[in-house]
Design an enzyme around this catalytic site. Structure first.
Site, PDB file in Angstrom:
ATOM      1  N   ASP A   1      14.377  -1.540   7.965  1.00  0.00           N
ATOM      2  CA  ASP A   1      15.375  -1.944   8.973  1.00  0.00           C
ATOM      3  C   ASP A   1      15.918  -3.326   8.643  1.00  0.00           C
ATOM      4  OD1 ASP A   1      12.721  -2.832   9.714  1.00  0.00           O
ATOM      5  OD2 ASP A   1      13.505  -3.424  11.661  1.00  0.00           O
TER       6      ASP A   1
ATOM      7  N   GLU B   1      10.419  -3.311  11.885  1.00  0.00           N
ATOM      8  CA  GLU B   1       9.700  -4.557  11.595  1.00  0.00           C
ATOM      9  C   GLU B   1      10.383  -5.736  12.261  1.00  0.00           C
ATOM     10  OE1 GLU B   1       8.474  -8.277   9.655  1.00  0.00           O
ATOM     11  OE2 GLU B   1      10.473  -7.466   9.847  1.00  0.00           O
TER      12      GLU B   1
HETATM   13 ZN   LIG Z   1      11.867  -9.094   6.574  1.00  0.00          ZN
END
Ligand SMILES: [Zn+2]
Length: 427
Positions: free
Chosen positions: A109, A174
């Site tokens: 992401d 993340e």
């Molecule tokens: Zn990163």
């Protein structure tokens, strides 16, 4: 194959794969996998195909979001997701019971692009210029993720057989908490060592500060602006709170872990959004502020929260209005604990040595990063000694100038391939 033959063969294979892998990187970058969008899932499907075609055994599973988000250790999520996917590719070792498992973990992401006028090239075009790849996610961290796969392909191409398993975990979520790595650990994936090729400028980062997202609600009393003195502005009421947070930030940096000594602020406290009022000529009765509280390396989350809540409570006590209308504190979204590699791990020294063989660059510095990352989940919940080492500079991440030097990606792939030899042991 002896170690020096294998080393030479693997490094040669990395170099021979350069054009193929850089094409692969550009393809991955072109999937606009902004956290929480459908494209984030598309990127996982894309990567799944890449790992599969690369000869890895692929575990690509739909993440059970209701179960996971209800888990007491769930690390938080700041965007709505109705769907999310886990993905681990495994290059099976010939004797996994004799060899150790190395996990290479990278997030797919990326953060939103912000003001599109600020970009020279379109954010997801993946333009290469002057030896650098430009675009959102270039350094944070599709270059690192593809460098991990590049290392796997070099191991395969050079016919070096590993005893232990080599894993590539591609994770989503993340940037807003760590959903993907949490899901990977819950799925049962584990390793004896893990490297996250986040943009460290080829330095070694064995520790992270943490970061806790907070929301404050400051009450006022609404009235017509023409009768301002009869109301209480929530904006005015927030001023002593902001001052108290500044003082708290100073206090929280009186002593700092030596690993974080290079940063002027090792674990900053920052207010990121303020919303107040709904009419220009009304006195606002509510201010909502959101921000992030940095957590010192080694500091328990509960301690950081308690200091913050105490500072707010003391500021409220010192103010006539806030004493009877205390500010409400809510912890929501990403709750990144700090993390650090176990003291008895020699992974830092081993990556240092691999980098020295892989590259004639300066040797890596070793320090803690002022941001939270999946490192704390892998070392903490997962019990896996983990460090970050990868191409690109975090200064370029999240900016319209995001880019990464192609040569640094290659150095990362060389180092990671040597680490696979080192950790997974030659047959
Ligand atoms: Zn990163």
């Amino acid at each position: 194959m002896d170690t020096s033959t294998a080393t030479a063969a693997v490094l040669e294979a990395v170099d021979a794969l350069r054009d193929t892998m850089l094409d692969e990187l550009i393809d991955v970058l072109r999937v606009p996998s902004v956290s929480g969008t459908d494209a984030e899932n598309d990127a996982q499907h894309h990567m799944s195909g890449v790992l599969d075609r690369g000869g890895m055994e692929v575990d690509h599973w739909p993440i059970d979001l209701p179960t996971l988000t209800a888990h007491p250790d769930f690390p938080g999520m700041e965007v709505d997701r109705r769907e999310a996917w886990g993905l681990v590719g495994r290059l099976p070792g010939s004797a996994p019971e004799d060899g150790a498992t190395l996990m290479l973990n990278g997030h797919i992401d990326v953060v939103p692009t912000g003001d599109s006028d600020a970009w020279v090239d379109a954010p997801f075009d993946g333009v290469v210029r002057d030896g650098r790849l430009f675009g959102r996610g270039a350094c944070d961290m599709k270059a690192g993720l593809v460098a991990a796969h590049w290392a796997v392909q070099a191991i395969r191409a050079s016919d070096t057989a590993l005893r232990g398993n080599l894993l590539v975990a591609s994770v989503q979520g993340e940037e807003d908490g760590g959903l993907g790595t949490f899901a990977t650990l819950q799925r049962g994936w584990t390793a004896d060592a893990c490297i996250i090729p986040e943009p460290t400028n080829l330095d070694i980062i064995p520790a992270n500060s943490g970061a806790l997202t907070f929301r404050l609600r400051v009450r006022g009393r609404a009235t017509h602006a023409a009768r301002r003195a009869d109301g209480v502005s929530a904006i005015d009421a927030f001023i002593p709170i902001l001052a108290a947070l500044r003082r708290l930030e100073v206090r929280r940096h009186e002593t700092v872990d030596p690993l974080a000594a290079r940063w002027s602020l090792a674990h900053p406290l920052s207010v990121g959004t303020i919303t107040a009022g709904d009419w220009a000529s009304s006195v606002p009765d509510l201010l909502v502020a959101e921000g992030r509280l940095g957590v010192a390396i080694g500091e328990p989350i509960e301690h950081a929260r308690a200091e913050f809540e105490l500072a707010i409570a003391e500021a409220c006590d010192g103010d006539a209005w806030l004493r009877s209308h205390p500010v409400e504190v809510e912890w929501w979204g990403g709750q990144f604990a700090s993390g650090r590699i176990p003291v008895d791990s020699d992974l830092v020294e081993r990556v240092h040595a691999a980098h020295g063989i892989a590259s004639d660059r300066r040797s890596p510095d070793v320090y803690g990063a002022p941001y939270g990352s999946d490192l704390r989940l892998l070392t903490g919940l997962g019990g896996i000694p983990t460090l970050q080492y990868g191409p690109g500079d975090a200064v370029d991440a999240h900016s319209p100038a995001e880019s990464v030097a192609l040569d640094d990606i290659a150095v990362t792939a060389r180092t990671l391939a040597l680490m696979a030899l080192d950790v997974c042991c030659l047959v």
